[in-house]
Design an enzyme around this catalytic site. Structure first.
Site, PDB file in Angstrom:
ATOM      1  CG  ASP A  86      -2.177   1.000   1.066  1.00 54.25           C
ATOM      2  OD1 ASP A  86      -1.966   2.185   0.672  1.00 54.25           O
ATOM      3  OD2 ASP A  86      -3.208   0.226   1.175  1.00 54.25           O
ATOM      4  NE  ARG A  87       2.010   7.495  -3.754  1.00 55.41           N
ATOM      5  CZ  ARG A  87       1.862   8.428  -4.592  1.00 55.41           C
ATOM      6  NH1 ARG A  87       1.038   8.076  -5.550  1.00 55.41           N
ATOM      7  NH2 ARG A  87       2.612   9.518  -4.707  1.00 55.41           N
TER       8      ARG A  87
END
Length: 360
Positions: A86-87
């Protein structure tokens, strides 16, 4: 074939302990979502591949791979990564860089504000996609509204009974759009499909059919129980076997040593028997075009456990200067299972970053 998909997509799927009455928000800031990769083997300390234990905050995995390649002076094809992270999170994950006959680069020379190399170790092999034991999560849920006692009882149930091993909504693309695309792909309406798109559509189709099978088993109260004709999977393994008539299977499922499984459609006959086979055939019948398409592509028939047991489950209520209730939750999951599906069983949680994007 005409198929309709609910929106929101996951709302149509059954809950193990009923739908929660509590709500909350997470990812208000990257530090609210910490994930650490776990590998099942030790690194040798020698070899042509430099493994880097990297912490990134608010950055994309592919972009970090590109920056590591530049730092090491090699093409990106020499960089290995187990999977996308996940960014909008703090993530600690392994990257491998093939450096035959080359010295280790200086980690201080990477020079990125939100990316830090925490450790470097040599190894003989490249890090392969999916090459993980699992992931450890630390999540902070903010602005919790509802009965806290209900949350505590749900956390206890998750700790002792596990959760449905659904594929998360990220598997199906934004608002589930990969599912109608999968139909277009299988019926030939999509004439030009890139390799990565093809992979996404195939994955989405198989995953959605599995989710529907699991949902029906939950409704029947058998998602975590042995049923004659089941195909079983050993805890901690991807291997599965058909019901062999042993009188210990039900007890082993109750002890979470074994898990019943659902179909991951591919070439060949479904291995389930009796009522389990009948249920899966009924679920798959409307998706005959998908099933035929997967068989033509030669995908191998596989199984996935209906239940996943989060490990090292712990939680604590956090103090705050405002009136918001905040909860920190920690747990580990095997590779291929979704933290969002653990949260789904706990409360209705909104992704703050996604809400910002939708409103912008």
């Amino acid at each position: 074939m005409s198929l309709e998909f609910p929106n929101p997509l996951m709302n149509s799927l059954a809950y193990a302990n009923g739908e929660s009455l509590c709500t909350g928000v997470y990812k208000m800031q990257p530090q609210d979502f910490l994930v650490e990769e776990q590998i099942a083997f030790s690194l040798s300390g020698e070899g042509e591949h430099l493994w880097c234990w990297v912490e990134k905050i608010g950055e994309n995995t592919d972009w970090v791979s590109q920056q590591l390649a530049k730092w090491a002076g090699v093409p990106t094809s020499r960089v290995g990564v187990a999977g996308q992270k996940d960014r909008h999170a703090v993530t600690r994950q392994w990257f491998s860089i093939q450096l035959p006959g080359m010295d280790d680069p200086n980690p201080e020379a990477l020079g990125l504000d939100h990316v830090k190399i925490l450790k470097m170790v040599r190894h003989q092999r490249k890090l392969q996609t999916g090459g993980l034991k699992g992931n450890r999560f630390e999540l902070v849920i903010r602005d919790i509204k509802g009965e806290c006692a209900d949350l505590e009882s749900r956390l206890e149930a998750i700790k002792t009974d596990g959760v449905p091993n659904y594929f998360g909504e990220q598997r199906f693309g934004n608002q589930g759009r990969n599912l109608p695309k999968a139909t277009e792909f299988f019926n030939g309406a999509l004439t030009r499909v890139k390799r990565n798109q093809k992979s996404m559509y195939i994955s989405a189709a198989r995953s959605w059919m599995f989710n529907l099978i699991l949902s029906e088993r939950i409704k029947a109260g058998t998602w975590n129980e042995f049923v004659a004709g089941d195909v079983m999977q050993l805890q901690g393994s991807s291997k599965w076997f058909e019901d062999d008539g042993s009188d210990t299977l039900a007890e082993r499922v109750q002890q979470a040593d074994l898990h019943p499984t659902g179909a991951m459609v591919g070439r060949g006959e479904l291995p389930a028997k009796l009522s389990v086979l009948a249920l899966e055939q009924t679920i798959l019948e409307p998706f005959s075009e998908w099933v035929e398409g997967l068989e033509k592509l030669g995908l191998k028939q596989d199984r996935r456990a209906l239940r996943v047991m989060p490990e090292e489950v712990a939680w604590q209520w956090l103090e705050s200067d405002d009136e918001q209730k905040r909860l920190k939750i920690c747990f580990s999951l095997p590779s291929g299972s979704y933290a969002t599906m653990v949260m789904r069983e706990l409360l209705h949680v909104e992704d703050a970053q996604r809400l910002k994007q939708e409103r912008s």
